[in-house]
Design a protein around this motif. Sequence first.
Motif, short mmCIF file in Angstrom:
data_model
loop_
_atom_site.label_atom_id
_atom_site.label_comp_id
_atom_site.label_asym_id
_atom_site.label_seq_id
_atom_site.Cartn_x
_atom_site.Cartn_y
_atom_site.Cartn_z
N LEU A 32 0.85 -1.20 0.00
CA LEU A 32 0.00 0.00 0.00
C LEU A 32 0.88 1.24 0.00
N LEU A 33 0.60 2.17 -0.89
CA LEU A 33 1.27 3.48 -0.92
C LEU A 33 0.30 4.52 -0.38
N VAL A 34 0.73 5.31 0.60
CA VAL A 34 -0.11 6.39 1.12
C VAL A 34 0.52 7.73 0.78
N GLU A 35 -0.32 8.69 0.44
CA GLU A 35 0.11 10.04 0.06
C GLU A 35 -0.84 11.05 0.69
N LYS A 36 -0.27 12.08 1.30
CA LYS A 36 -1.12 13.02 2.04
C LYS A 36 -1.91 13.95 1.14
N GLU A 37 -1.49 14.14 -0.11
CA GLU A 37 -2.21 15.02 -1.03
C GLU A 37 -3.28 14.23 -1.78
N ASN A 38 -4.03 14.95 -2.62
CA ASN A 38 -5.11 14.29 -3.36
C ASN A 38 -4.65 13.77 -4.72
N THR A 39 -3.34 13.86 -4.97
CA THR A 39 -2.77 13.34 -6.21
C THR A 39 -1.30 13.00 -5.97
N LEU A 40 -0.76 12.15 -6.81
CA LEU A 40 0.66 11.86 -6.76
C LEU A 40 1.46 13.02 -7.35
N ALA A 41 2.75 13.07 -7.03
CA ALA A 41 3.69 14.04 -7.63
C ALA A 41 3.32 15.49 -7.33
N LYS A 42 2.79 15.74 -6.15
CA LYS A 42 2.28 17.07 -5.84
C LYS A 42 3.40 18.08 -5.54
N ALA A 174 0.31 10.42 6.98
CA ALA A 174 0.84 9.60 8.07
C ALA A 174 1.45 10.48 9.14
N GLU A 175 1.00 10.30 10.37
CA GLU A 175 1.46 11.15 11.47
C GLU A 175 2.10 10.35 12.59
N LYS A 176 1.55 9.17 12.90
CA LYS A 176 2.06 8.38 14.01
C LYS A 176 2.31 6.94 13.58
N PHE A 177 3.39 6.37 14.10
CA PHE A 177 3.76 4.98 13.84
C PHE A 177 3.87 4.31 15.20
N LEU A 178 2.89 3.50 15.55
CA LEU A 178 2.78 2.96 16.90
C LEU A 178 2.83 1.44 16.87
N SER A 179 3.15 0.87 18.01
CA SER A 179 3.09 -0.57 18.15
C SER A 179 1.63 -0.99 18.28
N SER A 180 1.21 -1.93 17.46
CA SER A 180 -0.20 -2.33 17.45
C SER A 180 -0.50 -3.41 18.48
N VAL A 189 -0.23 2.52 11.69
CA VAL A 189 0.06 3.80 11.04
C VAL A 189 -1.21 4.64 11.08
N LYS A 190 -1.10 5.79 11.72
CA LYS A 190 -2.27 6.63 11.95
C LYS A 190 -2.11 7.96 11.22
N SER A 191 -3.18 8.43 10.60
CA SER A 191 -3.14 9.70 9.87
C SER A 191 -3.63 10.82 10.77
N THR A 193 -6.18 12.50 10.35
CA THR A 193 -7.64 12.44 10.44
C THR A 193 -8.10 11.17 11.16
N ASN A 194 -7.13 10.47 11.80
CA ASN A 194 -7.39 9.26 12.59
C ASN A 194 -7.72 8.03 11.74
N SER A 195 -7.50 8.10 10.42
CA SER A 195 -7.57 6.88 9.63
C SER A 195 -6.36 6.02 10.00
N THR A 196 -6.51 4.72 9.92
CA THR A 196 -5.42 3.84 10.34
C THR A 196 -5.25 2.65 9.40
N PHE A 197 -4.02 2.15 9.36
CA PHE A 197 -3.70 0.89 8.69
C PHE A 197 -2.79 0.09 9.62
N LEU A 198 -2.88 -1.21 9.52
CA LEU A 198 -1.93 -2.09 10.19
C LEU A 198 -0.99 -2.66 9.14
#
Length: 412
Positions: A32-42, A174-180, A189-191, A193-198
């Motif tokens: 999975l690739l995450v990007e903080k903007e609404n498009t790549l190459a911003k 991506a803002e925080k990298f925590l032990s799950s 990985v927490k954004s 806006t509180n979205s998260t991925f493991l």
Amino acid sequence: MQKVDCLIVGGGIVGVAVARHLQATFSHLKCLLVEKENTLAKHQTGHNSGVIHAGIYYKTGSLKAKLCIAGLKRTYEYCDTNHIPYKKCGKLIVAVERDQLGRLENIYRQAIQNGVQDVKLLDSNQIRELEPNCRGIQAIHSPHTGIVDYGLLCRHFGKSFEQLGGRIALNFEAEKFLSSGDATYPILVKSKTNSTFLSRYVITCGGLQADQLAIACGGSKNPTIVPFRGDYLVLKSNRDELKINGNIYPVPDPRFPFLGVHFTPRMDGSIWLGPNAVLSMKREGYGLFDISIKDTVDLALNGGLRKLAWKNMSYGINEMRRAYSLSATVRELQKFVPSVTVNDVERGPSGIRAQALSDDGNLVEDFVFETVNTGDLKDLILHVRNAPSPAATSSIPIADMIVAKAKECFNL
């Protein structure tokens, strides 16, 4: 909560190239690739000069030289295979004063040693044959230097990544990298806006935010990323006789940290002139007066930056003057193309360069990698803290190198 095998942070050309190569190499992984903007190459990828560099300037035997030589070849191959337009418009590095001839000769010898193809030394008449409006005593001609739209190339990498089975999540900062606490997917990985991925593993390719991402995981504060804004002028299109065929560059002065103004054709037919190099008071601030209080305070407290500024005070003042004065920039351009005037130019776009800086005030010109080496996330997160110019040209072989590093760190 969604679970992935490897999460890559950063939708610039290096991050997307890494994601694509990782997915191609380890097809069984869920990437999975995450990007903080609404498009790549911003940011950097979408604001750079678009030059495909040939590897002329870099020290013989250095990683930068090797990656650039390989990068040019593989960029052209990728573009040919995938029908992405580019132009091999060539490049002249022009000596306009006699005291530059020795440096030009050294650069030429270095280019030959680096394996740059078909470079030649030209005299003043040969310069005019290639660029009728350009004047110089002597020049290096690199016919295989080209131009491409790196934003387009980056987005194509993204499509290829998805076709290989990868996923892209935009608007995820991506803002925080925590032990799950999950043994299989140990990184939360927490954004903002509180979205998260493991995820099992994380690779960050944050560019302008590279140091901030590392610090968020407990990494070192050094090297810091210092944003330098480059402002371009654009040649007006109403003077057909003022034609520029290819890239026209100055002979670099080793006393100063940046290259100086140059003429750069673009894929849309426009000609960019510049850039200068001034400290930006905002990491992602592309306007002359953009400012961030947080970024400004960080810069003011940066001891390495103070040392760099002291060493390059006169250069910095000159660059600031050119940021606000069209005539000052045009005077520099006239050294190469005497017929250009203030009436021929207008203000164009700006870009921000993520310059890594050590605490002793030196620019970091090599790659810097860092892994989380303590706690529950030890050896599970790899930070690409510096991928120096010409990272866009070299993005494909850089991705090979980073994926090899990830394979080693993560025991893939």
